[in-house]
Design a protein around this motif. Structure first.
Motif, PDB file in Angstrom:
ATOM      1  N   TRP A 331       0.812  -1.218   0.000  1.00  0.00           N
ATOM      2  CA  TRP A 331       0.000   0.000   0.000  1.00  0.00           C
ATOM      3  C   TRP A 331       0.845   1.268   0.000  1.00  0.00           C
ATOM      4  O   TRP A 331       0.407   2.307  -0.492  1.00  0.00           O
ATOM      5  CB  TRP A 331      -0.936   0.015   1.216  1.00  0.00           C
ATOM      6  CG  TRP A 331      -1.867  -1.157   1.236  1.00  0.00           C
ATOM      7  CD1 TRP A 331      -1.748  -2.300   1.972  1.00  0.00           C
ATOM      8  CD2 TRP A 331      -3.052  -1.328   0.438  1.00  0.00           C
ATOM      9  NE1 TRP A 331      -2.775  -3.166   1.680  1.00  0.00           N
ATOM     10  CE2 TRP A 331      -3.597  -2.594   0.753  1.00  0.00           C
ATOM     11  CE3 TRP A 331      -3.706  -0.537  -0.508  1.00  0.00           C
ATOM     12  CZ2 TRP A 331      -4.755  -3.092   0.160  1.00  0.00           C
ATOM     13  CZ3 TRP A 331      -4.861  -1.024  -1.102  1.00  0.00           C
ATOM     14  CH2 TRP A 331      -5.377  -2.292  -0.774  1.00  0.00           C
ATOM     15  N   ARG A 406      -4.403   5.089  -2.347  1.00  0.00           N
ATOM     16  CA  ARG A 406      -4.194   3.659  -2.490  1.00  0.00           C
ATOM     17  C   ARG A 406      -5.370   2.841  -1.944  1.00  0.00           C
ATOM     18  O   ARG A 406      -5.769   1.858  -2.541  1.00  0.00           O
ATOM     19  CB  ARG A 406      -2.896   3.239  -1.793  1.00  0.00           C
ATOM     20  CG  ARG A 406      -1.673   3.838  -2.427  1.00  0.00           C
ATOM     21  CD  ARG A 406      -1.420   3.195  -3.791  1.00  0.00           C
ATOM     22  NE  ARG A 406      -0.543   3.982  -4.639  1.00  0.00           N
ATOM     23  CZ  ARG A 406       0.781   4.021  -4.511  1.00  0.00           C
ATOM     24  NH1 ARG A 406       1.369   3.345  -3.561  1.00  0.00           N
ATOM     25  NH2 ARG A 406       1.497   4.739  -5.336  1.00  0.00           N
ATOM     26  N   LEU A 407      -5.906   3.240  -0.786  1.00  0.00           N
ATOM     27  CA  LEU A 407      -6.991   2.440  -0.214  1.00  0.00           C
ATOM     28  C   LEU A 407      -8.357   2.857  -0.742  1.00  0.00           C
ATOM     29  O   LEU A 407      -9.202   2.018  -1.040  1.00  0.00           O
ATOM     30  CB  LEU A 407      -6.968   2.530   1.319  1.00  0.00           C
ATOM     31  CG  LEU A 407      -6.189   1.420   2.016  1.00  0.00           C
ATOM     32  CD1 LEU A 407      -4.711   1.722   1.949  1.00  0.00           C
ATOM     33  CD2 LEU A 407      -6.604   1.250   3.446  1.00  0.00           C
ATOM     34  N   MET A 408      -8.587   4.187  -0.860  1.00  0.00           N
ATOM     35  CA  MET A 408      -9.907   4.635  -1.298  1.00  0.00           C
ATOM     36  C   MET A 408     -10.007   4.787  -2.800  1.00  0.00           C
ATOM     37  O   MET A 408     -11.105   4.775  -3.358  1.00  0.00           O
ATOM     38  CB  MET A 408     -10.249   5.979  -0.646  1.00  0.00           C
ATOM     39  CG  MET A 408     -10.510   5.867   0.839  1.00  0.00           C
ATOM     40  SD  MET A 408     -10.727   7.494   1.571  1.00  0.00           S
ATOM     41  CE  MET A 408     -12.211   8.046   0.788  1.00  0.00           C
ATOM     42  N   GLY A 409      -8.884   4.953  -3.476  1.00  0.00           N
ATOM     43  CA  GLY A 409      -8.930   5.052  -4.926  1.00  0.00           C
ATOM     44  C   GLY A 409      -9.108   6.454  -5.463  1.00  0.00           C
ATOM     45  O   GLY A 409      -9.512   6.642  -6.605  1.00  0.00           O
ATOM     46  N   LEU A 410      -8.788   7.471  -4.649  1.00  0.00           N
ATOM     47  CA  LEU A 410      -8.862   8.833  -5.164  1.00  0.00           C
ATOM     48  C   LEU A 410      -7.694   9.100  -6.116  1.00  0.00           C
ATOM     49  O   LEU A 410      -6.685   8.412  -6.079  1.00  0.00           O
ATOM     50  CB  LEU A 410      -8.808   9.846  -4.003  1.00  0.00           C
ATOM     51  CG  LEU A 410     -10.170  10.314  -3.492  1.00  0.00           C
ATOM     52  CD1 LEU A 410     -10.910   9.157  -2.866  1.00  0.00           C
ATOM     53  CD2 LEU A 410     -10.018  11.443  -2.503  1.00  0.00           C
ATOM     54  N   TYR A 412      -4.417  10.619  -7.830  1.00  0.00           N
ATOM     55  CA  TYR A 412      -3.134  11.086  -7.292  1.00  0.00           C
ATOM     56  C   TYR A 412      -3.080  12.611  -7.199  1.00  0.00           C
ATOM     57  O   TYR A 412      -2.725  13.177  -6.169  1.00  0.00           O
ATOM     58  CB  TYR A 412      -1.989  10.576  -8.181  1.00  0.00           C
ATOM     59  CG  TYR A 412      -0.650  11.171  -7.818  1.00  0.00           C
ATOM     60  CD1 TYR A 412       0.183  10.539  -6.911  1.00  0.00           C
ATOM     61  CD2 TYR A 412      -0.239  12.392  -8.362  1.00  0.00           C
ATOM     62  CE1 TYR A 412       1.392  11.094  -6.550  1.00  0.00           C
ATOM     63  CE2 TYR A 412       0.970  12.952  -8.004  1.00  0.00           C
ATOM     64  CZ  TYR A 412       1.779  12.301  -7.106  1.00  0.00           C
ATOM     65  OH  TYR A 412       2.973  12.869  -6.751  1.00  0.00           O
TER      66      TYR A 412
ATOM     67  N   PRO B 132      -7.815  -0.456  -5.127  1.00  0.00           N
ATOM     68  CA  PRO B 132      -8.262   0.281  -3.940  1.00  0.00           C
ATOM     69  C   PRO B 132      -9.500  -0.379  -3.340  1.00  0.00           C
ATOM     70  O   PRO B 132     -10.403  -0.775  -4.070  1.00  0.00           O
ATOM     71  CB  PRO B 132      -8.585   1.663  -4.490  1.00  0.00           C
ATOM     72  CG  PRO B 132      -7.851   1.765  -5.765  1.00  0.00           C
ATOM     73  CD  PRO B 132      -7.769   0.382  -6.317  1.00  0.00           C
ATOM     74  N   ILE B 133      -9.532  -0.478  -2.015  1.00  0.00           N
ATOM     75  CA  ILE B 133     -10.609  -1.191  -1.333  1.00  0.00           C
ATOM     76  C   ILE B 133     -11.953  -0.525  -1.599  1.00  0.00           C
ATOM     77  O   ILE B 133     -12.919  -1.178  -1.992  1.00  0.00           O
ATOM     78  CB  ILE B 133     -10.333  -1.223   0.188  1.00  0.00           C
ATOM     79  CG1 ILE B 133      -9.148  -2.139   0.456  1.00  0.00           C
ATOM     80  CG2 ILE B 133     -11.563  -1.712   0.945  1.00  0.00           C
ATOM     81  CD1 ILE B 133      -8.638  -2.057   1.864  1.00  0.00           C
ATOM     82  N   LEU B 134     -12.005   0.799  -1.458  1.00  0.00           N
ATOM     83  CA  LEU B 134     -13.295   1.478  -1.558  1.00  0.00           C
ATOM     84  C   LEU B 134     -13.821   1.445  -2.986  1.00  0.00           C
ATOM     85  O   LEU B 134     -14.979   1.113  -3.227  1.00  0.00           O
ATOM     86  CB  LEU B 134     -13.170   2.925  -1.093  1.00  0.00           C
ATOM     87  CG  LEU B 134     -14.512   3.604  -0.978  1.00  0.00           C
ATOM     88  CD1 LEU B 134     -15.111   3.340   0.387  1.00  0.00           C
ATOM     89  CD2 LEU B 134     -14.374   5.098  -1.197  1.00  0.00           C
TER      90      LEU B 134
END
Lengths: 463, 223
Positions: A331, A406-410, A412, B132-134
């Motif tokens: 991540w 990385r986690l939510m996908g917003l 860069y 990405p998780i979300l």
């Protein structure tokens, strides 16, 4: 305090060059920090500024280590340097080559087309992080380092006193020279390119340079507190040994995601997790050796030496190990977390190392017994507190980036430009604080031993 | 432990681990070409352009680089090639908010760079970057997504456009597009973006009329 061998004075040449480049590194670093907020603010784009920032750093730290080596080897060998003209030639050749490379970077920054390949080789900038220096400069660098190794080896050969410290020092430097070679050939595969690139970058900073640091730390502990050689050298072997045992296979933590086989996840994960241990030994060693030291004349030197050991562990060790496991690194790889680690590791492991060597050897070179250490302490605190906050702001930015991108996908750019903006602003402000600390240090470097000592206050005797 | 024993531990221990490292390196070198597509002359020409313009001075690739600009190893999977080509040659012409300067990249160099980035996109990276998780969970939280929403996802529109904070910044933000554009404009624009926005770098949406209609319905809900 004064030097025993006149030729040790050559160290000051290298120190001066190093100190000037340090100042340059930090000034361009602040420009880069501002470019994070406003990319178009300067005539040179971020890539050129960053190239200057990291290349100035590598060259000044190397110059500092070379100066330190030219000081240590005559003292350990108990003789003058084998050939002063050759040592001086090596110094000036390094200065001229570095200047030429820098001018090339700036030229390319103003006109990217100037870097068009000639017979398949880019003439001004190789476009590879840290080793941007073009191929012709690579050859000059190798010649300079080989000349440097040759002069020092011949000096040792004059008296054949193979002390552990100089043996380890020259061993680390030879390893450093050898590990420059894997960066000197072109591969068509980006995966192989990065694979060999890490041989240079990782095996320098987490291999050869740490060995050099271990040897210099041992030397400094002997100088500052008069520690016993046998004890210091034994611990030095154990420390640098464990640096190599964990660091060599620890290279694997760079081979998780670049297209290399999956077994590197295991190799890199296990060995790089152990990498902080030898750095912790060094902290313990520094404290154990200095705890009972009384009547230390060079308090600034002692201070910087112990701080080097501590921040080497915190920056290179702790800030590295937090994101070294594959489960985490998946991540955080390629985020600002890496930048935070890079800043604290280089500051703790190598900036403080070279500065402590300067504070320990420069008074002797300048022939003064005592010097006013108030500037040394002021610069230490300005630099260290500022660097800690720079690292905390970048770590914060890295955590936000890891979570949001990385986690939510917003996106860069959205994260960088909106959510991390305040971190960039704070980072730039602390950067100015760091520059102030460096400025005090630079003044101190040029004034040390060249101004009268303040008159002792009557009635207060030295303890 | 004597000093000599400590020294020998250091020297021979280091050599031992270096030999293992060399062995692993040898093994890895034999496996790398099978983990990536073939390297054609064009891929290599793209890599040379990558080095020439010092792209790594701002971007990362496979996660390594300068952390100042987006990761590029899988960029060709996220954005349309036509857009990327125009962007490389003149970034601010297609995205006024872009930070990237105009470097003088030629049309041929841009094509080569994209071929090179197509190659890096297909390298087996042990699953990096993770999804990405979300973003993967959208539509799962008990709320059924509409047909248009699913098309928006499957066509990768969010690679360039943003809705309510999620998505790319290279194209316009669509969070309120339903209140500024009408049905005819949206549907017509999907079929031929350049007819509505002359300098647009958006590719034509090649889809059946029914899909265009569903996408348009979705856009109109964004107010």
């Amino acid at each position: 305090m004064s030097i025993k061998y006149q030729s040790q004075k050559i160290a000051e040449h290298f120190y001066t060059f190093a100190v000037i480049l340090f100042l340059v590194q930090v000034i361009v670093g602040i420009i880069a920090a501002v470019q994070f907020i406003k990319p178009d603010i300067f005539i040179l784009n971020f890539n050129t500024i960053r190239t200057l920032h990291i290349n100035a750093m590598v060259v000044w730290l190397l110059a500092g280590m070379m100066g330190a080596t030219y000081y240590v080897v005559p003292e350990e060998s108990e003789t003058e340097i084998w050939s002063m003209p050759l040592a001086k030639f090596q110094f000036w050749a390094t200065v001229v080559a570095t200047t030429a490379v820098v001018l090339g970077y700036i030229w390319m920054g103003l006109n990217p087309q100037a870097n068009s390949p000639i017979m398949g080789i880019t003439p001004l900038n190789e476009g590879r992080e840290y080793i941007e220096a073009p191929r012709w400069a690579d050859v000059l660098i190798v010649i300079s380092v080989l000349t440097f190794l040759f002069v020092n080896f011949m000096t040792m050969l004059k008296t054949k006193k193979w002390t552990g410290i100089q043996g380890t020092l020259i061993g680390g430097l030879t390893f450093l020279a050898l590990m420059y070679l894997p960066g000197m050939f072109y591969t068509k595969s980006m995966v192989k390119d990065q694979f060999w690139w890490w041989w240079v970058v990782h095996l320098w900073v987490e291999g050869a340079w740490e060995v050099i640091a271990g040897a210099l730390l041992a030397f400094m502990l002997m100088k500052v507190v008069g520690a016993k050689r046998e004890v210091v050298e034994k611990w030095m072997y154990i420390e640098v040994g464990f640096v190599m045992f964990t660091g060599i296979l620890g290279t694997g933590h760079h081979y998780y995601w670049i297209g290399t086989p999956g077994y590197w996840l295991w190799v890199g994960g296990i060995f790089s997790s152990l990498e902080p241990l030898p750095l912790l030994f060094m902290v313990w060693d520094a404290f154990r050796t200095t705890r009972d030291a009384r009547n230390v004349e060079n308090r600034a030197g002692l201070y910087y030496t112990v701080a080097h050991a501590i921040f080497n562990f915190v920056g290179a060790g702790l800030w590295g190990v937090i994101h070294t496991l594959p489960q985490v690194n998946k991540w955080t790889h390629g985020t600002q977390i890496t930048t935070a680690h890079g800043h604290l590791a280089f500051y703790g492991a190598y900036v403080l190392l070279v500065l402590s060597m300067i504070y320990i050897t420069l008074p002797a070179i300048r022939g003064v017994k005592e010097f006013n250490s108030s500037r040394a302490f002021a610069s230490f605190w300005w630099m260290t507190i500022s660097m800690v906050f720079i690292v905390l702001t970048i770590t914060g930015a890295g955590m936000v980036q890891t979570y949001m991108e990385r986690l939510m996908g917003l996106d860069y750019v959205a994260v960088k430009a909106n959510y991390n903006l305040w971190f960039w602003i704070l980072r730039a402000i602390f950067g100015v604080g760091f520059l102030y600390g460096v400025w005090i240090f630079v003044l101190d470097f040029f004034k040390l031993g060249r101004e009268p000592m303040p008159a002792a206050i009557p009635g207060i005797e030295k303890a | 432990m004597t000093n000599k024993a400590a020294r020998n531990l250091f020297i021979f221990g280091s050599l031992f681990f270096f030999v293992i490292f060399l062995g692993l390196t040898f093994d890895t070198m034999g496996k790398l070409d099978k983990r990536a597509p073939e390297i054609t002359e064009k891929v290599n020409a793209g890599k040379m352009a990558w080095h020439k313009y010092d792209c790594i001075g701002c971007h990362t690739i496979l996660g390594n680089g300068s952390y100042f600009a987006p990761e590029l190893a899988k960029i060709t999977e996220k954005k349309p090639k036509g857009y990327l080509k125009q962007f490389l040659m003149d970034p601010k012409a297609v995205n006024p908010g872009a930070s990237m300067p105009k470097l003088g990249i030629t049309s041929e160099e841009a094509d080569n760079l994209l071929t090179f980035l197509d190659w890096t996109a297909q390298v087996d990276t042990n699953g990096w970057p993770p999804k990405p998780i979300l973003a993967s969970a959208v539509g799962a939280g008990g709320k059924e997504s509409s047909a248009g929403q699913r098309l928006y996802q499957s066509m990768g529109c969010s690679g360039c456009h943003m809705i309510n904070g999620i998505g790319g910044t290279t194209g316009p933000d669509l969070s309120r597009v339903g209140s500024t554009r009408d049905r005819a404009w949206l549907a017509g624009h999907f079929r031929d973006p350049q007819a509505y926005v002359p300098k647009s770098a958006m590719p034509k949406v090649e889809a059946p009329d029914a899909d265009i209609e569903q996408l348009t319905d979705y856009m109109l809900t964004l107010k």
